[in-house]
Design an enzyme around this catalytic site. Structure first.
Site, PDB file in Angstrom:
ATOM      1  N   GLU A 160      45.803 -10.564  23.330  1.00  0.00           N
ATOM      2  CA  GLU A 160      44.385 -10.528  23.704  1.00  0.00           C
ATOM      3  C   GLU A 160      44.067 -11.223  25.024  1.00  0.00           C
ATOM      4  O   GLU A 160      43.352 -12.237  25.060  1.00  0.00           O
ATOM      5  CB  GLU A 160      43.533 -11.144  22.588  1.00  0.00           C
ATOM      6  CG  GLU A 160      43.623 -10.403  21.275  1.00  0.00           C
ATOM      7  CD  GLU A 160      42.771 -11.035  20.183  1.00  0.00           C
ATOM      8  OE1 GLU A 160      42.434 -10.317  19.222  1.00  0.00           O
ATOM      9  OE2 GLU A 160      42.441 -12.238  20.280  1.00  0.00           O
ATOM     10  N   ASN A 290      44.128  -4.950  18.035  1.00  0.00           N
ATOM     11  CA  ASN A 290      43.395  -5.794  17.093  1.00  0.00           C
ATOM     12  C   ASN A 290      41.998  -5.215  16.919  1.00  0.00           C
ATOM     13  O   ASN A 290      41.229  -5.164  17.881  1.00  0.00           O
ATOM     14  CB  ASN A 290      43.315  -7.232  17.608  1.00  0.00           C
ATOM     15  CG  ASN A 290      44.674  -7.913  17.624  1.00  0.00           C
ATOM     16  OD1 ASN A 290      45.656  -7.374  17.122  1.00  0.00           O
ATOM     17  ND2 ASN A 290      44.734  -9.101  18.195  1.00  0.00           N
ATOM     18  N   GLU A 369      46.222  -6.475  14.179  1.00  0.00           N
ATOM     19  CA  GLU A 369      45.329  -7.336  13.401  1.00  0.00           C
ATOM     20  C   GLU A 369      44.156  -6.519  12.901  1.00  0.00           C
ATOM     21  O   GLU A 369      43.581  -5.722  13.642  1.00  0.00           O
ATOM     22  CB  GLU A 369      44.760  -8.497  14.236  1.00  0.00           C
ATOM     23  CG  GLU A 369      45.756  -9.553  14.656  1.00  0.00           C
ATOM     24  CD  GLU A 369      45.102 -10.684  15.452  1.00  0.00           C
ATOM     25  OE1 GLU A 369      43.858 -10.883  15.308  1.00  0.00           O
ATOM     26  OE2 GLU A 369      45.817 -11.344  16.215  1.00  0.00           O
ATOM     27  N   SER A 422      41.778 -21.337  11.977  1.00  0.00           N
ATOM     28  CA  SER A 422      41.098 -20.239  12.659  1.00  0.00           C
ATOM     29  C   SER A 422      40.507 -20.702  13.987  1.00  0.00           C
ATOM     30  O   SER A 422      39.311 -20.576  14.245  1.00  0.00           O
ATOM     31  CB  SER A 422      40.001 -19.647  11.761  1.00  0.00           C
ATOM     32  OG  SER A 422      39.446 -18.492  12.342  1.00  0.00           O
TER      33      SER A 422
END
Length: 463
Positions: A160, A290, A369, A422
């Protein structure tokens, strides 16, 4: 028929723990999480899910759940502790054992070389705004190829480049915690050069297998069909998707994108002679995708650029995107959202896959993802996460519809294998198929784990 990959995914800093063991150097996230800047959810990844010590248990559970693929990342600061110097053989031995454990259980390892966690020495020297980081990354990648390339057939360079730089240089909630779009474009430019350089090293080294990049991509929607809304959608597509995807797949940044950021006043001196040939020679074999939701926008109205993210999952957090002279984020009050404000919009999967099919000559795609975060509740030792099952079912159905429409999708990986750190959201926002008690580190499969295992079993050899 090529085996379809059904599995799940993690990232090193989010799950490994062991932050200072076995010769590991500090990463940018180690330092950030131990600093006063970490003040939204002030916890660290020091232990996280303890996957560094428990990878055998975790991979065995994956295999018992029918999963035949595992995407994980290597911590650069384990392998090359200071980013550029001596290689830490203990780290290579560790990741070699992880790969061997995957293969022993019939699980295909998919390895990401970089997932946000830059060695601190490189970060302190300018990070991705310093071109020296590009060469350091290519060298680190080659070390990994040499060590694991005989057993790993799916490599991903960067995770990303869009989202990382958005958070690091626009929202400002990831290190270096600044809000400056000009610096974002500088860092992204170098990230894309680094990816291309690693791809070139992979090909020149004659390693077997394939190499790609992981992109977070969104179908761009508007609530109105006027020329102004269409223009906003076009700008949002350049801003969110094409700046990464065109570059990785076609070998060049979109000309319109480069013209627009220059018109914004971006200092373009980061572009060097010869960069174009690096990008052209470093195009990817497949795209890791993703997919979480759509991107809903409207025309820019007024005010300075302002981007904010809800990292608390409550009313104190705010999701806001205003990009001056580009677009603004819109709100659809009719759609379901999770507590962090993410829309539950399964059709996003079909739409982005068809869009990529048509734009990029049906490049092979692996869904690297897809998942949803909630505050899971343990009831009598069980986790009844029906909301996650509904989410996954919806997105998988839309993926399979896209495959039926001719999209070359070759795998699907749930985010995430188990509960983990996270990022700035901390530990309350859980994505895992397996629950982790962060006090005892005990693992408990959730209802979604069982559902996913049954779904994989029902597919047989089919998609």
């Amino acid at each position: 028929m090529t085996r379809f990959l059904w599995g799940s995914a993690t990232a090193a800093y989010q799950c490994e723990g062991a932050w200072d063991e076995d010769g590991k150097g500090k990463s940018s996230w180690d330092v950030f999480c131990h600093s006063d800047l970490n003040n939204v959810n002030p916890v660290t990844g020091d232990v996280a899910s303890d996957h560094y010590h428990r990878y055998e248990e975790d991979i065995r559970m994956m295999a018992e759940g029918g999963q035949n693929a595992y995407r994980f990342s290597i911590a650069w600061s384990r392998v090359v502790p200071d980013g550029t110097g001596d290689v830490n053989e203990a780290a290579l031995e560790h990741y070699s054992r992880v790969v061997d454990t995957c293969l022993a259980h019939g699980v295909e390892p998919l390895v990401t070389l970089y997932h946000y966690d830059l060695p601190q020495t490189l970060f302190a020297a300018g990070g991705w705004e310093n071109r020296a980081t590009i060469d350091a990354f290519a060298r680190y990648a080659t070390v990994c190829f040499d060590s694991l390339g005989d057993r790993v057939s799916h490599w991903m360079t960067i995770n990303e480049p869009g989202y990382e730089t958005l958070c690091s240089y626009a929202i400002g909630n990831y290190p270096p915690n600044v809000r400056d779009l000009g610096r974002r474009w500088h860092a992204m430019y170098n990230l894309m050069l680094a990816s291309a350089s690693a791809v070139t090293a992979f090909r020149e080294g004659g390693y077997p297998g394939r190499i790609g990049l992981v992109s977070d991509s969104y179908p761009v929607h508007t609530l109105e069909n006027t020329p102004e809304f269409e223009q906003a959608a076009h700008f949002a597509d350049l801003f969110q998707n094409r700046c990464v995807n065109d570059t990785a797949i076609l070998g060049a940044f979109p000309a319109e994108f480069m013209e627009k950021i220059e018109a914004d006043g971006t200092d373009m001196s980061f572009i060097h002679e010869g960069d174009e040939s690096v990008l052209r020679s470093g195009t990817i074999d497949f795209l890791g995708l993703n997919v979480y939701d759509r991107f809903l926008v409207k025309p820019y109205t007024t005010g300075e650029t302002d981007l904010r993210a809800n990292n608390t999952g409550d009313a104190s957090g705010e999701n806001r995107v205003v990009v001056k002279d580009w677009f603004e984020m819109d709100e659809d009050p009719t759609t379901e959202k999770n507590p962090w404000g993410m829309e539950i919009y399964p059709a996003a999967m079909y739409e982005i896959l068809v869009e990529l099919r048509d734009r990029y000559s049906n490049i092979p795609v692996i869904i690297t993802e897809n998942g949803v975060g909630y505050r899971d509740v343990v009831e009598n030792g069980e986790i009844h996460d029906s909301y996650r099952i509904d989410y996954l079912r919806g997105f998988i159905d839309e993926m399979q519809r896209a495959i039926g429409a001719g999209c070359d999708v070759q795998g699907y990986l749930v985010w995430s294998t188990m509960d983990l750190y996270s990022w700035i959201n901390g530990y309350e926002k859980r994505y895992g198929l397996v629950h982790v008690d962060f006090d005892t580190l005990e693992r408990t499969p959730k209802d979604s784990f069982v559902w996913y295992a049954n779904h994989i079993s029902s597919q047989g050899a089919q998609r």
